[in-house]
Scaffold this active site. Structure first.
Site, short mmCIF file in Angstrom:
data_model
loop_
_atom_site.label_atom_id
_atom_site.label_comp_id
_atom_site.label_asym_id
_atom_site.label_seq_id
_atom_site.Cartn_x
_atom_site.Cartn_y
_atom_site.Cartn_z
N LYS A 31 4.58 9.86 -8.08
CA LYS A 31 5.21 9.17 -6.75
C LYS A 31 4.57 7.70 -6.77
O LYS A 31 3.53 7.63 -7.19
CB LYS A 31 5.11 9.74 -5.46
CG LYS A 31 3.70 9.85 -5.13
CD LYS A 31 3.69 9.89 -3.56
CE LYS A 31 2.16 10.26 -3.20
NZ LYS A 31 1.86 10.20 -1.51
N LYS A 90 -8.55 15.90 -3.22
CA LYS A 90 -9.50 14.98 -2.91
C LYS A 90 -10.84 15.63 -3.38
O LYS A 90 -11.73 14.95 -4.02
CB LYS A 90 -9.84 14.87 -1.56
CG LYS A 90 -8.47 13.93 -0.90
CD LYS A 90 -8.62 12.74 -1.16
CE LYS A 90 -7.64 11.83 -0.69
NZ LYS A 90 -7.00 10.71 -1.17
N LYS A 119 -0.08 3.93 -2.82
CA LYS A 119 -0.93 2.79 -2.38
C LYS A 119 -2.01 2.82 -3.32
O LYS A 119 -2.65 1.70 -4.06
CB LYS A 119 -1.20 2.80 -1.21
CG LYS A 119 -0.33 2.02 -0.28
CD LYS A 119 -0.77 2.33 1.18
CE LYS A 119 0.42 2.19 2.23
NZ LYS A 119 0.62 3.16 3.14
P1 TYM Z 1 1.63 7.24 4.12
O1 TYM Z 1 0.92 6.06 4.75
O2 TYM Z 1 1.07 7.70 2.73
O3 TYM Z 1 3.10 7.21 4.02
C1 TYM Z 1 3.83 6.55 5.25
C2 TYM Z 1 5.49 7.29 4.73
O4 TYM Z 1 6.13 6.94 3.63
C3 TYM Z 1 6.18 8.03 2.95
N1 TYM Z 1 6.11 7.68 1.31
C4 TYM Z 1 6.85 8.01 0.43
N2 TYM Z 1 8.05 8.59 0.53
C5 TYM Z 1 8.87 8.58 -0.83
N3 TYM Z 1 8.31 8.48 -2.01
C6 TYM Z 1 7.03 7.80 -1.90
N4 TYM Z 1 6.51 7.42 -3.13
C7 TYM Z 1 6.21 7.67 -0.68
N5 TYM Z 1 5.08 7.14 -0.56
C8 TYM Z 1 5.09 7.26 0.72
C9 TYM Z 1 5.46 9.05 3.44
O5 TYM Z 1 5.77 10.34 3.28
C10 TYM Z 1 5.34 8.75 4.87
O6 TYM Z 1 6.49 9.30 5.68
N6 TYM Z 1 -0.56 10.99 6.66
C11 TYM Z 1 0.53 9.95 6.84
C12 TYM Z 1 0.40 8.79 7.88
C13 TYM Z 1 0.29 9.58 9.06
C14 TYM Z 1 1.69 10.44 9.83
C15 TYM Z 1 0.94 10.90 11.13
C16 TYM Z 1 2.70 10.65 9.39
C17 TYM Z 1 -0.55 10.03 10.13
N7 TYM Z 1 -0.36 10.68 11.19
C18 TYM Z 1 1.90 11.76 12.06
C19 TYM Z 1 3.77 11.29 10.31
C20 TYM Z 1 3.43 11.66 11.43
C21 TYM Z 1 0.29 9.23 5.41
O7 TYM Z 1 -0.63 9.10 4.79
O8 TYM Z 1 1.51 8.41 5.10
#
Ligand code: TYM
Length: 329
Positions: free
Chosen positions: A194, A111, A197
């Site tokens: 990867k 970031k 969003k």
């Molecule tokens: P986020 O919202 O970016 O993604 C949610 C989940 O999807 C998985 N993911 C992927 N897995 C494989 N390939 C990809 N291209 C891909 N894109 C996303 C992520 O690994 C995740 O499991 N910080 C977290 C949200 C969060 C969280 C938590 C997760 C907040 N508090 C506590 C677990 C526990 C996030 O931004 O995920």
């Protein structure tokens, strides 16, 4: 029974990366564990959504969770901002999180590099809020994709530090949970990296047929193999990886053979991939749209989830406050 916790940030609709990296496993997990699945809307504030977008995104992710098979009778499904105990635990954990270690995380360093004019404190302490999400339910297992591995490591560090500091064995150290498989990385359509969003390289579960075809046909490729059995380049491997998720093994083998004999036509491969993605997404999309229009149902699920999650969260917070020394006269 183990407690499992996972979250998705509400910065937009779910894409195939979220589905195959996380949600697909959530559905299996809810059969065997005490599961908490939540929508990380506080985390989404680091990208400054408008009030309308903030609300609409939370609603979309909730509808998407339900449409893909999460069952509010089997799991606790809730919105992060409905649980005031989470920010309180975040405040307490922040006192034992060091600025140096937060500055060294890869996501924070990214970031600083990509948006040097907006390095806000929320970004710095993002892993502490994530640790609060996990520790508030004393979670044992956290399903994550490869991209969240380091954040989970930080949560373990904060749990251990708390236990050590107060000489208790209170928080379990949360472990990654992918049924023993390697953490997944679903690729995007832009040739490298990867599916995400913000990168604009993703296919969403709510995308209509036309935009799926358009996105897949525009995916990055190369100039094609010129020698038999040559090594597959990254953009083409990414298309094969996506195909492996949505197409039949016969289809994948067919195009692999065409590649090996240098007869592959990427246009044909993409057309097939687009149709298989459409076939996969269509029934989910229809469910999402129907659930999303049922506001009463969504409200009921969110209220029930908040009540269940708060019951557990307030117990943890009461105990944590007692351990730290906040006591009544
Ligand atoms: P986020 O919202 O970016 O993604 C949610 C989940 O999807 C998985 N993911 C992927 N897995 C494989 N390939 C990809 N291209 C891909 N894109 C996303 C992520 O690994 C995740 O499991 N910080 C977290 C949200 C969060 C969280 C938590 C997760 C907040 N508090 C506590 C677990 C526990 C996030 O931004 O995920």
């Amino acid at each position: 029974m183990d407690t499992v916790l996972s979250g998705i940030r509400s910065t937009g609709n779910l894409h195939l990366g979220n589905y195959f990296g996380a949600v697909k496993n959530f559905i299996k997990m809810q059969e065997e564990n005490n599961c908490y699945f939540f929508i990380a809307d506080y985390h989404s504030l680091t990208t400054y959504p408008t009030p309308e977008d903030l609300h609409n995104n939370v609603k979309s992710v909730l509808a998407e969770y339900l449409a893909t098979g999460l069952d509010p009778e089997k799991s606790t499904i809730y919105v992060q901002s409905d649980i005031p105990e989470i920010p309180e635990l975040y405040l307490l954990l922040n006192m034992n999180a060091y600025v140096g270690e937060l500055e060294r995380t890869t996501s924070f360093k990214d970031k600083v590099r990509t948006q040097p004019n907006n390095v806000n404190a929320g970004l710095l302490t993002y892993p502490v809020l994530m640790a609060a999400d996990i520790l508030i339910h004393k979670s044992h297992k956290v399903p994550v994709g490869k991209d969240q591995e380091q954040n989970l490591e930080m949560a373990r560090k904060f749990a251990k530090r708390f236990n050590h500091m107060y000489k208790v064995n209170y928080f379990p150290e949360p472990q990654p949970y992918n049924f023993g498989e390697a953490l997944v990385k679903v690729p995007g359509l832009d040739g490298t990296g990867k599916m995400g969003k913000t990168a604009g390289n993703g296919i969403y579960l709510v995308d209509d047929d036309k935009s799926i075809r358009k996105k897949v046909m525009r995916a990055v490729t190369d100039s094609g193999p010129t020698e038999a059995n040559s090594i597959i380049t990254e953009p083409i491997q990414n298309l094969f990886t996506l195909m492996g998720l949505v197409s039949t093994p016969d289809t994948v083998d067919f195009f692999k053979e065409k590649y090996a004999s240098c007869e592959i036509r990427y246009g044909d491969m993409k057309k097939q991939l687009a149709e298989d993605i459409i076939k996969f997404v269509m029934p989910i999309r229809e469910k999402i749209l129907s659930i999303k229009s049922n506001n009463d149902y969504l409200r009921k699920v969110a209220e029930q989830g908040a009540e269940q999650a708060r019951e557990n969260a307030s117990k943890t917070l009461r105990e944590v406050r007692e351990i730290i020394g906040f006591r009544k006269f």
